[in-house]
Design a protein around this motif. Structure first.
Motif: not given
Length: 665
Positions: A147, A176, A346
């Motif tokens: 992330s 992602a 998250f």
């Protein structure tokens, strides 16, 4: 008093004078000080870096991902050396693996970050590197690290090729939408590398599975440092800079944190906008509390204070957070009176294995509570619920991502906090669909989750039991397929797919009941395949199952901590095995111990642990038989009385050992 006064004066005489230039030279004054190799607790007097020299366009944030033992940490060491972040010595092994458990086991369990400075074509770049774990039990660490990145280096071993966790990590990065740089490690055949490395085969595997052209793969030797500089150049060329602006209001994501006894919480942050410096007043979006920033800096990999941190950069922050609950992983920090929309944070980790944890001595309860709070701050994938047991007292029910995760957590408790604990047998979360109106009213819902066998509802009040399933991926050489298929069938698995990666390796996909793989499936798989097969799994929801609760009785008394929920077809075999293991584990007593496995009131297996016996008739030399019988009868009565009042102690290491199955043949 006079002696004490003279001792203080002598001590002060050794200290450097605070009056400035007239004082003794610093090197002489510091000669008596111990050479600290640990953390700095103050940054006063240190030269602070000016991070404004690195605009967003010259920043690259990336992670290294791979299967276990494919050379992630070794590659990270070489990158740190090439960029001059650490000096080049033979002792640079697993520099970013700071935990004792990582050094002992030779695996990475905690993602670690480091900032590197690199000059490419006359431009200074700031490269923020995150080294991630490779084992499936720590995949949450990988997803958290990604992330804060815009790209990844995917490392594949030239000898072993694409493995199960390689596939899983690739799809984490792919979903992602990160740039992926494939690197084939151990492919430059030198004395330090494996002679049977086959980089051409691995390149074809990567092209077939991930659709990445073979000419994009970089062949390196991380141990020797060959071609590693080419990886850095590829990072700068292929990975885009972060999409953010220094002119925007401050928006910082907390992606990791640790607790320091002297400075409180040290939060690792990634800036998605604005800038932050010492003295700024910030607010947590999660707790709404206000803090004043005491220190900011970057990790190189040691803490290096800076004047400011700017958008796109990754570093650490100390802001006087004294309670561990204040630093929530995934929290957003912003400037006071300049609120921003919080970042998505998250997705919470889903525990796969539950176990009870209790202090050996109940007087240590508060110390263990404090240790758990601080360790779960550093490992946020562990879930904690309060629990109690008649035998073990007050404790907690913890949720882990796997059995290795549980063992590592327990080892960290002992090493970092000096806490010895009792761990109960690991279980998985089951569900029950209630049919009893009374129970539905009591629980407030029709479907309940069971994480403790003591909560298992009676079959009469349940319409259906549900067990968790996982979609498992096995990558293996083709010669072991027969044995592995037999192993999977024994574990009630259903085959979903079978794909030949190349002429030698096969990828199998099976739907497994989680209970069948959680304890020792990985060990059995490695044993059958001579260590060549690899395994990875992902959650696949729940399915209906014929489940029962099996109790273990010692002299008729149930041992709550050894109760298990099991499939009906496997109850007898599992009960017999548990009784045999307990017989080997429990020390013999002066009285006989009956070890039984029971389903409800029905005994399905039994083992008897014989008592120690004194030869009471040794002193009888001849004489009437009634004398011998009298002595034996008196001994039998004593044994019977002892059995009534005696307590059977199960050693604390037995809880995991008794559930380990014998290696599958």
């Amino acid at each position: 008093m006079a002696l004490a006064g003279r001792a203080v004066l002598r001590w002060r005489a050794r200290l450097p004078s605070p009056r400035g230039p007239a004082a003794a030279p610093p090197c002489r004054a510091a000669a008596w000080l111990p050479a600290w190799g640990g953390r700095r607790y103050s940054s006063r007097g240190e030269e602070k870096l000016d991070m404004s020299m690195y605009p967003v366009e010259s920043i690259r944030n990336f992670s290294i991902i791979a299967h276990v033992d494919h050379g992630k940490s070794t590659l990270a060491d070489r990158l740190l050396e090439i960029t001059g972040t650490i000096s080049k010595t033979d002792r640079n092994k697993q520099v970013l693996d700071k935990l004792q458990v990582e050094r002992e086991r030779g695996i990475t369990v905690k993602a670690q970050s480091a900032s590197l400075f690199y000059n490419h074509e006359g431009i200074n770049y700031l490269l923020n590197l995150i080294d991630t774990p490779g084992h499936v039990d720590f995949s949450y660490e990988v997803s958290r690290s990604l992330s804060a990145c815009q790209g990844v280096i995917l490392v594949v071993d030239a000898n072993e090729g694409v493995q199960a966790q390689t596939v899983a990590n690739f799809y984490l990065a792919f979903e992602a939408q990160l740039s992926i740089i494939p690197v084939i490690n151990k492919s430059v055949v030198l004395q330090i590398d494996l002679k049977n490395a086959d980089p051409e085969r691995v390149e074809k595997q990567i092209e077939k599975l991930f659709d990445i052209p073979t000419d994009e793969c970089i062949r390196i030797s991380a141990k020797q440092g060959t071609n590693v500089e080419k990886v850095l150049q590829k990072v700068i060329e292929k990975i885009p800079p972060p999409q953010c602006n220094t002119a925007d209001p401050l928006k910082a994501l907390v992606f990791d944190s640790t607790f320091d006894h002297y400075r409180g919480v040290v939060a690792n942050i990634a800036l998605f906008g604005g800038e932050i410096a010492k003295g700024h007043k910030i607010v947590s979006a999660h707790t709404k509390k206000r803090y004043e920033v005491n220190e900011v800096g970057i990790l190189t990999p040691d803490e290096q204070p800076t004047h400011k941190l700017y958008a796109g950069q990754v570093g650490y922050l100390i802001a006087g957070m004294k309670e561990v609950a204040e630093a929530q992983i995934g929290d957003t920090l912003f400037l006071y009176k300049q609120p921003v929309e919080p970042l998505p944070g998250f997705k919470s980790a889903k525990p796969m294995v539950f176990a009870g944890i209790y202090p050996i001595d109940q007087t240590e309860y508060n110390n263990l509570k404090s240790a758990l709070e601080r360790l779960t701050l550093n490992d946020s994938s562990v879930t904690v619920h309060r629990d109690s047991s008649l035998a073990l007292g007050a404790g907690w029910r913890l949720g882990f991502l796997g059995l290795l995760h549980m063992e590592v957590f327990n080892q960290r408790l002992e090493q970092e906090y000096n806490m010895s604990v009792i761990l109960t047998a690991p279980t998985v979360p089951y569900k029950a669909v209630l049919s009893s109106a009374k129970l539905i009213k009591e629980y407030g819902k029709e479907q309940i989750t069971i994480i403790n066998p003591a909560q298992f509802p009676d079959k009469l009040s349940v319409s259906e039991y549900l067990e968790p399933t996982v979609l498992g991926t096995i990558v293996t050489p083709h010669e072991y397929i027969g044995k592995i298929i037999t192993l999977c069938q024994d574990r009630r698995a259903v085959q979903k797919d079978m794909l030949y990666i190349d002429e030698n390796r096969v990828m199998l996909k099976y739907l497994f009941p989680l209970n069948e793989i959680v304890v020792d499936f990985y060990d059995a798989l490695k044993s059958l395949s001579s260590g060549y097969a690899s395994f990875d799994y992902e959650d696949a929801g729940y399915q209906s199952a014929d489940l029962i609760k099996m109790d273990i009785l010692l002299n008729g008394n149930p041992v709550e901590e050894l109760a298990t929920i099991i499939h009906n077809d496997k109850a007898r075999a599992a009960g017999k095995l548990l009784c045999e293991r307990l017989k080997e584990t429990i020390p013999r007593q002066l009285f006989e111990i009956a070890i039984q496995a029971a389903i409800g009131k029905k005994i399905i297996a039994r083992e008897t642990l014989k008592a120690y016996r004194k030869n009471v008739v040794a002193k009888c030399y001849g004489g009437d038989i009634t004398r011998r019988m009298k002595l034996l009868k008196r001994q039998a009565e004593g044994k019977r009385l002892m059995r009534k009042i005696g307590n059977v102690e199960v050693p604390r290491d037995a809880f995991i050992r008794v559930l380990k199955r014998e290696t599958d043949k």
